[in-house]
Design a protein around this motif. Structure first.
Motif, PDB file in Angstrom:
ATOM      1  N   ILE A   1      -7.055 -25.563 -25.967  1.00  0.00           N
ATOM      2  CA  ILE A   1      -8.074 -24.587 -25.562  1.00  0.00           C
ATOM      3  C   ILE A   1      -7.613 -23.157 -25.858  1.00  0.00           C
ATOM      4  CG2 ILE A   1      -9.286 -23.592 -23.542  1.00  0.00           C
ATOM      5  CD1 ILE A   1     -10.459 -26.277 -24.248  1.00  0.00           C
TER       6      ILE A   1
ATOM      7  N   ASN B   1      -6.557 -23.239 -30.266  1.00  0.00           N
ATOM      8  CA  ASN B   1      -7.532 -23.579 -31.297  1.00  0.00           C
ATOM      9  C   ASN B   1      -8.654 -24.449 -30.726  1.00  0.00           C
ATOM     10  OD1 ASN B   1      -8.626 -23.683 -33.819  1.00  0.00           O
ATOM     11  ND2 ASN B   1      -7.211 -25.219 -34.611  1.00  0.00           N
ATOM     12  N   PRO B   2      -9.486 -23.871 -29.862  1.00  0.00           N
ATOM     13  CA  PRO B   2     -10.527 -24.696 -29.243  1.00  0.00           C
ATOM     14  C   PRO B   2     -11.532 -25.189 -30.282  1.00  0.00           C
ATOM     15  CG  PRO B   2     -10.886 -22.370 -28.765  1.00  0.00           C
ATOM     16  CD  PRO B   2      -9.559 -22.466 -29.459  1.00  0.00           C
TER      17      PRO B   2
ATOM     18  N   GLU C   1     -13.934 -20.419 -27.675  1.00  0.00           N
ATOM     19  CA  GLU C   1     -13.142 -19.425 -28.404  1.00  0.00           C
ATOM     20  C   GLU C   1     -13.557 -18.009 -27.995  1.00  0.00           C
ATOM     21  OE1 GLU C   1     -10.943 -19.689 -31.350  1.00  0.00           O
ATOM     22  OE2 GLU C   1     -10.894 -17.516 -31.479  1.00  0.00           O
TER      23      GLU C   1
END
Ligand SMILES: Nc1ncnc2c1ncn2[C@@H]1O[C@H](COP(=O)(O)OP(=O)(O)O)[C@@H](O)[C@H]1O
Ligand SMILES: [Mg+2]
Lengths: 248, 262
Positions: free
Chosen positions: B244, B247-248, B254
């Motif tokens: 999360i 790199n969601p 984001e």
């Protein structure tokens, strides 16, 4: 990233950082271009001027580093912002090294200018064009956050290595034909090595761009899969390839 | 703490399985079709802008939501193969197994420190024989014992904010829950008291499943294993905290975690 940060100051900090990084990139590119032009036209004056650009690049490196640390400390960036900051910290190192390569090329050019011209049996232009072109493309991929472009760059690593090997062979045969050329030929060989390294740094930048955009780490992937890492025999001094220092 | 290489939440043994959960306040639909698995013995953080339904979600996990007049729930919340909304489930007993800690430390003001620790038991009509042992053990568990052992009969409210919050956690632990719900447990505390409580969570994770609402994203990043992002009553994304915050998958997440919101 389409939308803006709620904090305008933060937004501005990231924008300035990006601009500094790209300025560094364009200076590095300009340095390599000019040093190669100085080589071709035996222009010692241009080589000396070009060598000085490195100071500007070094200054920018410190600035970018400092800005990254400040953002890390004060904004606790996450996700794409975090990737951008860590990416900037890496790219800045590659660009600084490219600047150093530029200085090295200029120094070899100055040594060559002091000596009589060589017969034109060694062709550096293809290697130089390729290295400059991957550097340019890598910086473009960074600006446009374009992973496809970055991937196309990575596919060119082998060609550059081949070009270097070819130049190395030409240098060897020139030296064996005429031992008087040895001093100058080794200068040419060094320049070829610098160009090949510049290509490697451009590859690093391209890999970093892919991580920046997609969050996936592609480092070392292409080389490992292509050569099959398990099948690589242990390298000894005897059977080391001429381009002994591969990209790591 | 942000652990790397944790599996996706659905791949771990679930302590709580939430299936198509909806929560209403009268006509207002506060939570929409939430489906999620809360991993066992991990800390799951709930983040999202205010009013997105974080507290409501938490309160659905121990049936406190229904205490509000006109409030209603549909869907299933399964623990140990039993839907907690099944008619046979006693909500009072459930709330002992699923304890809750609130934003403002709320020791019972008329009770001593000792009585506060035992309150969960005595208020349920339980008079434990080994009360002294329970008090000591529980206060040790929350790292409060050495600080209060000589003044167990002082009022709970005589303690500092951070100590009071640890006392409230002790009160929850004394009834031996398996899940602890925490609704912004540190937002009334200073940074040092907060750091101590966060340390405590890292300890408690070995034995309990923790679900913590926090409006402090750095805190979520620091202490949780999994993070759920809620937005306007929807569960947008639940994944490893690492994912999360690095790199969601969903761009809304984001935007929220990077501060590109509103
Ligand atoms: N007691 C209540 N009565 C009516 N509506 C409520 C009540 N509590 C919360 N709500 C509404 O439900 C929604 C979710 O609230 P809540 O779960 O408290 O959000 P959060 O904890 O994320 O800030 C909000 O729109 C809020 O206004
Ligand atoms: Mg709330």
């Amino acid at each position: 990233m389409a939308s803006r940060h709620t904090s305008k100051v933060y937004e501005q900090e990231l924008r300035t950082l990006r601009e500094r990084l790209l300025l560094m990139g364009s200076l590095a590119e300009e340095m390599i271009q000019k040093s190669m032009r100085a080589l071709k036209s035996r222009d010692a004056q241009l080589a000396m001027e070009t060598r000085r650009v490195d100071r500007h690049i070094n200054r920018l490196e410190c600035e970018v580093d400092e800005m990254c640390l400040r953002v890390l400390a004060t904004r606790q960036p996450v996700a794409s912002d975090l990737r951008f900051i860590t990416t900037a910290l890496k790219i800045v190192t590659d660009l600084e090294r490219i600047g150093d390569m530029g200085v090295n090329i200029c120094e070899r050019v100055l040594e060559l200018c002091d000596d009589s011209p060589l017969p034109e049996t060694v062709d550096l232009s293809t290697l130089a064009n390729d290295s400059l072109s991957v550097l340019h493309e890598a910086l473009d991929a960074l600006v446009s956050r374009d992973t496809e472009r970055a991937n196309r760059i990575l596919a060119r690593d082998d060609t550059i290595d081949e070009q270097y090997t070819r130049v190395f062979q030409q240098v060897l045969s020139m030296m064996s034909r005429d031992p008087n050329t040895i001093y100058r030929a080794t200068r040419i060989q060094s320049i070829a090595k610098y160009l090949e390294r510049i290509g490697d740094h451009a590859m690093n930048i391209a890999e970093t761009v892919i991580f920046l955009v997609s969050g996936t780490d592609v480092r070392h992937e292409n080389r490992m899969s292509k050569s099959g890492i398990d099948s690589i025999p242990p390298v000894s001094i005897e059977n080391a390839p001429p381009d002994g220092q591969k990209r790591h | 703490m942000m652990q790397s290489n944790l599996p996706a939440p659905s791949q771990l043994p679930a302590r709580i399985v939430v299936e198509d959960l909806n929560a209403y306040f009268g006509g207002a639909h506060a939570l929409h079709h939430i489906t999620a698995q809360i991993p066992d013995k991990k800390l799951t953080a709930i983040i999202g802008p205010s009013g997105c339904g974080k507290s409501t979600f938490l309160r659905c996990l121990n049936r406190m939501h229904e205490l509000v007049a006109g409030a209603r729930v549909s869907g299933r919340v399964v623990m140990d193969d039993i839907d907690i909304y099944d008619k046979r489930v006693d909500p009072v007993r459930l709330r002992r197994r699923v304890g809750m800690v609130f934003q403002k430390p709320n020791p019972f003001p008329t009770m001593s420190i000792r009585e506060n620790v035992l309150a969960g038991l005595t208020l349920n009509g339980i008079r434990p024989k080994d009360a002294d042992a329970i008090v000591q053990h529980t206060l040790e568990r929350v790292a409060l014992w050495t600080e209060v052992k000589d003044k167990l009969h002082n009022s709970g409210t005589s303690l500092s904010g951070g100590q009071q919050q640890r006392l409230c956690i002790a009160r929850v632990l004394a009834v031996q829950p398996s899940v602890i719900l925490l609704d912004e447990p540190c937002s009334a505390l200073d940074p040092i008291a907060t750091a101590r409580i966060e340390e405590l969570f890292a300890e408690l994770k070995n034995e309990y499943t923790l679900v913590m609402v926090t409006h402090n994203m750095q805190q979520a990043a620091r202490v949780s294993d999994y993070t759920a992002f809620f937005y306007m009553g929807d569960l947008v994304e639940l994944d490893t905290t690492q994912r999360i915050f690095t790199n969601p998958k969903v761009s809304k997440t984001e935007e929220y975690v990077t501060g590109r919101f509103g």
